[in-house]
Write an enzyme that holds these catalytic residues in place. Sequence first.
Site, short mmCIF file in Angstrom:
data_model
loop_
_atom_site.label_atom_id
_atom_site.label_comp_id
_atom_site.label_asym_id
_atom_site.label_seq_id
_atom_site.Cartn_x
_atom_site.Cartn_y
_atom_site.Cartn_z
N GLY A 112 0.97 -1.02 -0.19
CA GLY A 112 -0.21 -0.10 -0.23
C GLY A 112 0.58 1.32 -0.01
O GLY A 112 0.94 2.69 -0.87
N GLU A 115 1.67 1.81 -3.40
CA GLU A 115 0.21 2.22 -4.04
C GLU A 115 0.36 3.36 -3.83
O GLU A 115 -0.26 4.17 -5.12
CB GLU A 115 -0.50 1.30 -4.20
CG GLU A 115 -0.26 0.21 -4.28
CD GLU A 115 -1.60 -0.91 -3.66
OE1 GLU A 115 -1.48 -1.36 -2.51
OE2 GLU A 115 -2.66 -1.57 -4.13
N GLU A 135 2.82 -8.57 -2.12
CA GLU A 135 1.07 -8.27 -1.32
C GLU A 135 0.51 -10.51 -1.50
O GLU A 135 0.50 -11.10 -0.92
CB GLU A 135 -0.16 -7.88 -1.83
CG GLU A 135 -0.41 -6.36 -1.23
CD GLU A 135 0.91 -5.52 -2.05
OE1 GLU A 135 1.73 -5.61 -3.19
OE2 GLU A 135 -0.32 -4.27 -2.16
#
Length: 260
Positions: A112, A115, A135
Amino acid sequence: MSDSLILQQKSDGILTITIHRPQALNALNAEVIKALADAIDDAQTDGEVQTIVLTGSGDKAFVAGADIKEFADFSGKEGRALAKQGQEILFNRIERSTKPVIAAVNGFALGGGLELALACHIRIASDNARMGLPEVSLGVIPGYGGTQRLPQIVGKGKALEMILSAKMIGAEQAASCGLVNDVVPPELLTETANKMARSIMKNSPKAVSTAIQAVLSGYEDGINGFDAEINCFGASFETEDFKEGTQAFIEKRKPKFSGK
Ligand code: DAK
């Protein structure tokens, strides 16, 4: 409470937002996501803010991912709902920010965290930064836009390599595949991000935000990017900034843009 999870500092048109959870390598939990979303929202209407620099607290991590301890017990339904909510309230809003957002990646940017950097318009990394989407090593896939934005930025082949291998890459490799725009020693990271911000702020704020909008149009379903560009281009001629920019050129002086 959420105030202390992010720090905000405004100086000369630049809002620096620092994610501040050093004990968890700045991992994104629900409170951090909400605080960041609020800060990005507030910045859109804050007349003192022209660009935003996003970074992590300490010298070790930008953001080491979503908070694993928080999502470990989620069901499929919760995962879907939270990915949708997170994408809408934070990641898409950063990407659609009318004011440019620069990620100053000061260490690990994983899951994340990467991201989040991918949603920013520009990424500057310190040479000790390590980036990856780990992930699949946890049994999930990227859920905050990584499967879409990483291929847009580095191409499908490199993105699939990073997503499927779950391996981290260093800053130089990230620069060579276009994942980051520049790599600098850690002590120069803040200044380099600010310098990038200042070079953008010399230009018309109105044209800068319209350019962001036009570029994003090409990635939206059902929108023809070239048509969007034509419309955005035409609209530019109606702005005060256009009149000021062209007039200043003719008068051989620096423009004073109003952002209107
Ligand atoms: N979450 C929670 N805590 C974390 C964390 C994380 N992502 N990363 C690090 N920490 C915590 C560690 O647990 C440790 O806490 P204490 O044990 O001291 O209490 C502290 O930060 C320091 O970390 P380390 O001791 O591990 O430090 P090292 O230098 O040894 O290692 C490391 C640094 C970055 C290599 C390591 O910490 C690491 O591998 N961290 C995890 C990286 C990772 O796998 N991140 C998650 C990627 S998956 C979702 C949407 C999106 C996602 C999930 C859900 N929904 C919408 C539901 C995205 C998922 C991801 O981001």
